[in-house]
Design a protein around this motif. Structure first.
Motif, PDB file in Angstrom:
ATOM      1  N   THR A  13      42.152  36.334  46.770  1.00 36.54           N
ATOM      2  CA  THR A  13      43.743  36.559  47.083  1.00 36.54           C
ATOM      3  C   THR A  13      44.648  35.632  46.034  1.00 36.54           C
ATOM      4  O   THR A  13      45.725  35.788  45.824  1.00 36.54           O
ATOM      5  CB  THR A  13      44.058  36.314  48.300  1.00 36.54           C
ATOM      6  N   GLY A  14      43.761  34.581  45.667  1.00 32.07           N
ATOM      7  CA  GLY A  14      44.623  33.718  44.690  1.00 32.07           C
ATOM      8  C   GLY A  14      45.223  32.188  45.692  1.00 32.07           C
ATOM      9  O   GLY A  14      45.783  31.420  45.143  1.00 32.07           O
ATOM     10  N   LYS A  15      45.117  32.644  46.776  1.00 34.41           N
ATOM     11  CA  LYS A  15      45.710  31.602  47.837  1.00 34.41           C
ATOM     12  C   LYS A  15      44.428  30.752  48.359  1.00 34.41           C
ATOM     13  O   LYS A  15      43.514  31.012  48.191  1.00 34.41           O
ATOM     14  CB  LYS A  15      46.275  32.312  48.914  1.00 34.41           C
ATOM     15  N   LYS A  16      45.008  29.433  48.735  1.00 36.99           N
ATOM     16  CA  LYS A  16      44.319  28.670  49.376  1.00 36.99           C
ATOM     17  C   LYS A  16      43.898  28.930  50.689  1.00 36.99           C
ATOM     18  O   LYS A  16      44.796  29.802  51.396  1.00 36.99           O
ATOM     19  CB  LYS A  16      44.886  27.060  49.230  1.00 36.99           C
ATOM     20  N   ILE A  17      42.782  28.532  51.221  1.00 38.34           N
ATOM     21  CA  ILE A  17      42.581  28.994  52.588  1.00 38.34           C
ATOM     22  C   ILE A  17      43.702  28.726  53.724  1.00 38.34           C
ATOM     23  O   ILE A  17      43.633  29.248  54.738  1.00 38.34           O
ATOM     24  CB  ILE A  17      41.115  28.473  53.217  1.00 38.34           C
TER      25      ILE A  17
END
Length: 412
Positions: A13-17
């Motif tokens: 997703t390109g997001k951090k967890i």
């Protein structure tokens, strides 16, 4: 890999967890331990249970697809991959996994299209998982005989310095050892825009798309120029190259035949030679598209070791002098720097071999190209004849006696 709240989501997703799937951090760590311990079945069971509790989560769908592929549950992987892509249509990993499942199903063209989208979605930030997917596709493409597709992925990895140098070297070796037809071994490069044409800017834009690895976009732009550029050699060359890279061999073959016909219309012998080589490339691509098809004419390469003693350094010059005085042979210009640039030892000289017509009013017919190589540290002096098989067979009867050598077919 160790997970924490600031690790990137493994679902691409390109997001951090912390901002994506913080509620699954403990589960992701447990899955990672199972995978690291090679407990693939247990990990798959775990992710299946988690998928029921947390549907449409990118990290779980990506992990599940990867585990199903690792377990050779290809139909299940295909179904999960479709769900992943439907939920996240611009996700690079979803597109990459879809490319793998298409390749496994034998749909290499569809696989190439998916991977092109994955590469574009990833941009400059290709994840290690996408690089692993790329390596899988190199092997799948090479095994399926789609050399241009496999080689283009290796070139992308080289261009972006993805994976280790050893990884890239091994993948290049996979492509090289996959039985590449002789007619497809020449590296073809994209042509620059012709100068002074009204469509110069659009052509340059397509080149920029290609160098940014947006291959489908570049191909679409080049195709759109056909109506204004006509049968332009640079245009059709670039279309052919991109079609090879996108595993579209029939379209690539048609484009190369167009380029060959343009070369044939030129009066120069060099252009005629180029036309013959491009026709051979088109035949090889048509055979790549349909392995059951039997081309009427094969491209052939014949080798002969020259019986020249290391103590007679001028002997090879005497053989070349025989060729120079033969009515059947004509010296041909070649770019030594191009051979050096691709790490190959250049020939001493290149010749064209002709069959003289019985009727004086008819011109001699070009049969083959002849390359003379001097002694190398790992090989004796040799001669190479290349062209279409029936013509090379005739050329052997002409050149063999001149050189005092016996040619043997070698298409390896």
């Amino acid at each position: 890999m160790a997970f924490d709240l600031y690790s990137l989501c493994p679902g691409g997703t390109g997001k951090k967890i912390k901002f994506c799937c913080t509620d699954l951090l403990g589960d992701l760590e447990q899955l990672d331990r199972l995978i690291e311990g090679d407990q693939i079945s247990a990990a798959l069971q775990q992710v299946e249970l988690l998928s029921q509790r947390f549907p449409n989560r990118a990290c779980l769908m990506a992990t599940r697809t990867k585990l199903e592929l690792a377990s050779k549950k290809f139909s299940e992987a295909s179904a999960t991959s479709r769900q992943f892509l439907e939920a996240f249509p611009t996700n690079a990993l979803a597109l990459g996994h879809a490319a793998v499942t298409e390749a496994i199903a034998g749909r290499i063209q569809e696989s190439a299209a998916m991977f092109d989208k994955a590469r574009e979605a990833a941009g400059a930030d290709a994840s290690p998982e996408l690089v692993r997917i790329a390596a899988t596709l190199v092997q799948a493409g090479a095994q399926a005989g789609h050399v241009g597709f496999a080689q283009s992925i290796v070139e992308w990895m080289l261009d972006r310095s993805l994976g280790t140098a050893e990884d890239r070297r091994l993948l290049a070796a996979v492509v090289g050892s996959s039985g590449v037809p002789a007619a497809l071994r020449t590296k073809m490069r994209l042509h620059q825009a012709p100068v002074g044409v009204a469509w110069h800017a659009a052509f340059e834009g397509a080149l920029k798309e290609a160098t940014d690895w947006k291959l489908a976009q570049a191909l679409s732009t080049f195709r759109s120029l056909k109506s204004v550029a006509g049968n332009n050699r640079a245009l059709f060359t670039n279309i052919a190259i991109l079609c090879e890279m996108l595993a579209r061999p029939f379209e690539a073959a048609e484009a190369w035949l167009t380029v060959a016909s343009l070369d044939e219309s030129n009066a120069g012998t060099s252009a005629q030679d180029e036309a013959s080589e491009l026709t051979g490339r088109a035949i090889a691509l048509e055979n790549e598209a349909n392995p059951d098809r039997s081309p009427q004419v094969y491209f052939e390469r014949s080798l002969a070791t020259l019986a020249i003693s290391a103590l007679e350094p001028t002997a090879i010059e005497l053989l070349e002098d025989k060729l120079r005085h033969s009515a059947a042979c004509e010296v041909a210009a070649f770019e030594r720097s191009e051979w050096v640039a691709r790490g190959a030892a250049p020939p001493r000289s290149v010749w064209r071999v002709f069959e003289q017509s019985i009727q004086p009013e008819h011109p001699a017919r070009l049969l083959a190209s002849l390359l003379i190589f001097g002694r190398q540290t790992d090989r004796e002096p040799e001669a190479v004849l290349q062209g279409f098989a029936p013509d090379v067979a005739t050329a052997r009867t002409i050149v063999g006696p001149l050189l005092g050598a016996v040619f043997v077919v070698n298409n390896a």
